[in-house]
Design a protein around this motif. Structure first.
Motif, mmCIF file in Angstrom:
data_model
loop_
_atom_site.group_PDB
_atom_site.id
_atom_site.type_symbol
_atom_site.label_atom_id
_atom_site.label_comp_id
_atom_site.label_asym_id
_atom_site.label_seq_id
_atom_site.Cartn_x
_atom_site.Cartn_y
_atom_site.Cartn_z
ATOM 1 N N HIS A 142 0.797 -1.213 0.000
ATOM 2 C CA HIS A 142 0.000 0.000 0.000
ATOM 3 C C HIS A 142 0.841 1.280 0.000
ATOM 4 C CE1 HIS A 142 -3.213 -2.751 0.779
ATOM 5 N NE2 HIS A 142 -2.851 -2.998 2.030
ATOM 6 N N VAL A 143 2.140 1.160 -0.265
ATOM 7 C CA VAL A 143 3.019 2.306 -0.082
ATOM 8 C C VAL A 143 2.660 3.469 -1.011
ATOM 9 C CG1 VAL A 143 4.779 1.385 -1.675
ATOM 10 C CG2 VAL A 143 5.421 3.079 0.087
ATOM 11 N N ASP A 144 2.315 3.197 -2.256
ATOM 12 C CA ASP A 144 1.992 4.284 -3.182
ATOM 13 C C ASP A 144 0.756 5.050 -2.736
ATOM 14 O OD1 ASP A 144 4.145 3.620 -4.768
ATOM 15 O OD2 ASP A 144 2.986 2.373 -6.143
ATOM 16 N N ARG A 145 -0.249 4.315 -2.256
ATOM 17 C CA ARG A 145 -1.461 4.968 -1.766
ATOM 18 C C ARG A 145 -1.191 5.767 -0.497
ATOM 19 N NH1 ARG A 145 -5.712 0.248 -1.399
ATOM 20 N NH2 ARG A 145 -3.892 -1.102 -1.556
ATOM 21 N N LEU A 146 -0.354 5.196 0.353
ATOM 22 C CA LEU A 146 -0.021 5.881 1.602
ATOM 23 C C LEU A 146 0.712 7.183 1.320
ATOM 24 C CD1 LEU A 146 0.217 6.020 4.669
ATOM 25 C CD2 LEU A 146 2.245 4.580 4.512
ATOM 26 N N VAL A 147 1.721 7.141 0.465
ATOM 27 C CA VAL A 147 2.496 8.344 0.146
ATOM 28 C C VAL A 147 1.607 9.383 -0.523
ATOM 29 C CG1 VAL A 147 4.369 9.263 -1.260
ATOM 30 C CG2 VAL A 147 4.709 7.152 0.028
ATOM 31 N N SER A 148 0.729 8.935 -1.420
ATOM 32 C CA SER A 148 -0.184 9.849 -2.090
ATOM 33 C C SER A 148 -1.073 10.572 -1.087
ATOM 34 C CB SER A 148 -1.046 9.082 -3.098
ATOM 35 O OG SER A 148 -1.981 9.934 -3.711
ATOM 36 N N SER A 149 -1.543 9.856 -0.079
ATOM 37 C CA SER A 149 -2.377 10.458 0.954
ATOM 38 C C SER A 149 -1.578 11.424 1.816
ATOM 39 C CB SER A 149 -3.003 9.371 1.829
ATOM 40 O OG SER A 149 -3.752 9.945 2.883
ATOM 41 N N LEU A 150 -0.368 11.050 2.175
ATOM 42 C CA LEU A 150 0.473 11.920 2.995
ATOM 43 C C LEU A 150 0.731 13.254 2.295
ATOM 44 C CD1 LEU A 150 3.092 9.300 4.252
ATOM 45 C CD2 LEU A 150 1.446 10.511 5.688
ATOM 46 N N LEU A 193 -2.817 0.441 6.331
ATOM 47 C CA LEU A 193 -1.876 1.007 5.366
ATOM 48 C C LEU A 193 -0.448 1.010 5.901
ATOM 49 C CD1 LEU A 193 -3.935 4.049 4.042
ATOM 50 C CD2 LEU A 193 -3.522 1.874 2.893
ATOM 51 N N ALA A 194 -0.314 0.889 7.214
ATOM 52 C CA ALA A 194 1.002 0.843 7.842
ATOM 53 C C ALA A 194 0.930 -0.068 9.057
ATOM 54 C CB ALA A 194 1.452 2.236 8.242
ATOM 55 N N TYR A 195 2.110 -0.508 9.505
ATOM 56 C CA TYR A 195 2.187 -1.421 10.644
ATOM 57 C C TYR A 195 2.359 -0.684 11.971
ATOM 58 C CZ TYR A 195 3.054 -4.887 6.970
ATOM 59 O OH TYR A 195 2.957 -5.676 5.848
ATOM 60 N N ASP A 196 3.125 0.421 11.931
ATOM 61 C CA ASP A 196 3.434 1.137 13.177
ATOM 62 C C ASP A 196 4.011 2.500 12.807
ATOM 63 O OD1 ASP A 196 3.680 1.671 15.835
ATOM 64 O OD2 ASP A 196 5.405 0.359 16.181
ATOM 65 N N TYR A 197 4.090 3.371 13.793
ATOM 66 C CA TYR A 197 4.750 4.660 13.553
ATOM 67 C C TYR A 197 5.345 5.175 14.854
ATOM 68 C CZ TYR A 197 0.815 7.210 15.720
ATOM 69 O OH TYR A 197 -0.131 7.693 16.593
ATOM 70 N N LYS A 198 6.349 6.048 14.699
ATOM 71 C CA LYS A 198 6.937 6.769 15.825
ATOM 72 C C LYS A 198 6.923 8.249 15.476
ATOM 73 C CE LYS A 198 9.978 3.152 17.649
ATOM 74 N NZ LYS A 198 11.372 2.774 17.986
ATOM 75 N N ILE A 248 -8.203 13.392 6.282
ATOM 76 C CA ILE A 248 -8.764 12.093 6.648
ATOM 77 C C ILE A 248 -9.514 11.483 5.467
ATOM 78 C CG2 ILE A 248 -10.452 10.915 8.110
ATOM 79 C CD1 ILE A 248 -7.899 11.573 9.571
ATOM 80 N N MET A 249 -10.277 12.289 4.757
ATOM 81 C CA MET A 249 -11.015 11.802 3.591
ATOM 82 C C MET A 249 -10.065 11.282 2.523
ATOM 83 S SD MET A 249 -14.087 14.616 3.189
ATOM 84 C CE MET A 249 -14.567 13.907 1.606
ATOM 85 N N SER A 250 -8.951 11.953 2.340
ATOM 86 C CA SER A 250 -7.947 11.491 1.385
ATOM 87 C C SER A 250 -7.382 10.140 1.803
ATOM 88 C CB SER A 250 -6.818 12.519 1.275
ATOM 89 O OG SER A 250 -5.745 12.026 0.507
ATOM 90 N N LEU A 251 -7.159 9.985 3.109
ATOM 91 C CA LEU A 251 -6.658 8.715 3.624
ATOM 92 C C LEU A 251 -7.680 7.606 3.410
ATOM 93 C CD1 LEU A 251 -4.350 7.324 5.223
ATOM 94 C CD2 LEU A 251 -5.594 7.915 7.311
#
Length: 371
Positions: free
Chosen positions: A78-86, A131-136, A362-365
């Protein structure tokens, strides 16, 4: 000086611009003992060839903003979708991949302090959607620009020379100075909005695009007088410390392989954190230093040749062995933060505050997760 290269005088000029700012050309010419005409010719040459770019590093905490470094352990599917949303969030000023043991994304944020909770909510939503496993998330009140000093450049070999032992000696000297005189611990963990009006915003925006822009040129674009901008520049921009530093983005590693480390260093006490920051405050290999909110942790973001990086690790190992730091770790970015970092979304500053369109992000995500 080669046609497309630079020499020791160019390095001294860039260091002078760092120290005295592009608005004090006469002072720099006096210090370097070269005519103003020669100085301007060399600066214009470096600008024309793309060896030098001028900008500013805003004092984000005086603009009512918190800065943050975010690490996202992403799902490669899902990396492309995640980056696009970010990228939909204009307060995400830099997004790039991290080279480490697991797939991760690095994001540098500057967000209005009252919107801090919304960024956390966004990240939690991202995890919930898979879309992701974890974050810091490391909140900072400050991002300090490290100013390059020409003493690290050898004019004969035209190479940057790093000796970790000399840096260690400077560290001990700064520590001795602290023992004798004390060190004023800088960087308040407070955030203020010192912006007075929209002229301040327009000045900051123009200076992020072109650090040496003349007030005369800008006055024509803004349809106001030079006197008005002069007042705002000196009374507000400078008077309220809205600019942390001028950024001289110098292409100092021509034809040299470069690493872009992000180094995290933990300390027992804030005084040692300050001593280390003062030790590296002129090191050519570091670009920015951030103090993490709520703990004695420093984030250093650099750009350094491989040999310099190995030497810097030796330095960190030495101060770790001596007990001056608790621990450190590092990751590598794809490219220099300076090449990635965008300017603030000044168009979102309205009616005395920053507009943070949380629902839109949020809607973009959610749209990216439904694809």
């Amino acid at each position: 000086m080669g046609r497309y290269g630079f020499d020791a005088m160019d390095v001294k000029i860039v260091a002078g611009l760092n120290k005295y700012t592009p608005r004090k050309i006469h002072k720099i010419s006096q210090v370097l003992n070269i005519p103003e005409s020669t100085l301007r010719h060399r600066i214009n040459r470096m600008l024309r060839l793309g060896l030098l770019k001028m900008s500013i590093n805003p004092r984000y905490d005086y603009l009512g903003m918190l800065t943050a470094v975010l690490h996202i352990k992403y799902n490669p599917k899902h990396v492309d979708r995640l980056v696009s949303s970010l990228k939909e969030n204009p307060y995400a000023l830099c997004i790039q991949k991290i080279y480490g043991v697991k797939p991760e994304i690095f994001v540098f944020y500057a967000v209005p302090i009252e919107s801090k909770k919304y960024l956390v909510y966004y990240m939690d939503k991202m995890l919930e959607m898979g879309l992701a496993y974890d974050y810091k998330l490391f909140w900072m009140t400050f991002l300090k620009r490290v100013k390059m000093d020409s003493k690290w450049f050898d004019g004969r070999s035209k190479q940057w020379k790093f000796d970790w032992r000399k840096l260690y000696e400077k560290f001990l000297s700064e520590r001795e100075k602290y023992i004798k005189e004390g060190v004023e611990l800088s960087l308040e963990e407070k955030v203020y909005n010192k912006i007075k009006d929209m002229y301040d915003i327009r000045l900051l925006e123009a200076m992020e695009e072109m650090g040496d822009i003349s007030l005369s040129d800008l006055s024509q674009k803004l349809n106001t007088t030079v006197q008005n901008l002069h007042y705002h520049f000196h009374r507000h921009i400078l008077g309220e410390d809205l600019v942390e530093a001028y950024i001289m983005h110098f292409a100092k590693y021509l034809n040299t392989p470069v690493l872009y480390p992000v180094v995290y260093i933990d300390f027992e006490k804030a005084d040692m954190r300050e001593i280390l920051t003062r030790t590296v405050d002129d090191l050519y290999a570091l670009e920015f230093i951030g103090y993490v909110l709520g703990g004695n942790k420093v984030i250093q973001i650099g750009a350094m040749p491989i040999s310099t990086f190995l030497g810097y690790v030796e330095f960190l190992d030495r101060i770790l062995a001596d007990g001056f730091i608790k621990k450190y770790k590092f990751y590598f970015l794809e490219k220099n933060l300076l090449d990635c970092k965008k300017k603030l979304p000044y168009h979102l500053y309205k009616r005395g505050g920053w507009t943070y369109e949380n629902e839109k992000y949020i809607m973009s995500l959610e749209r990216s997760g439904s694809k």
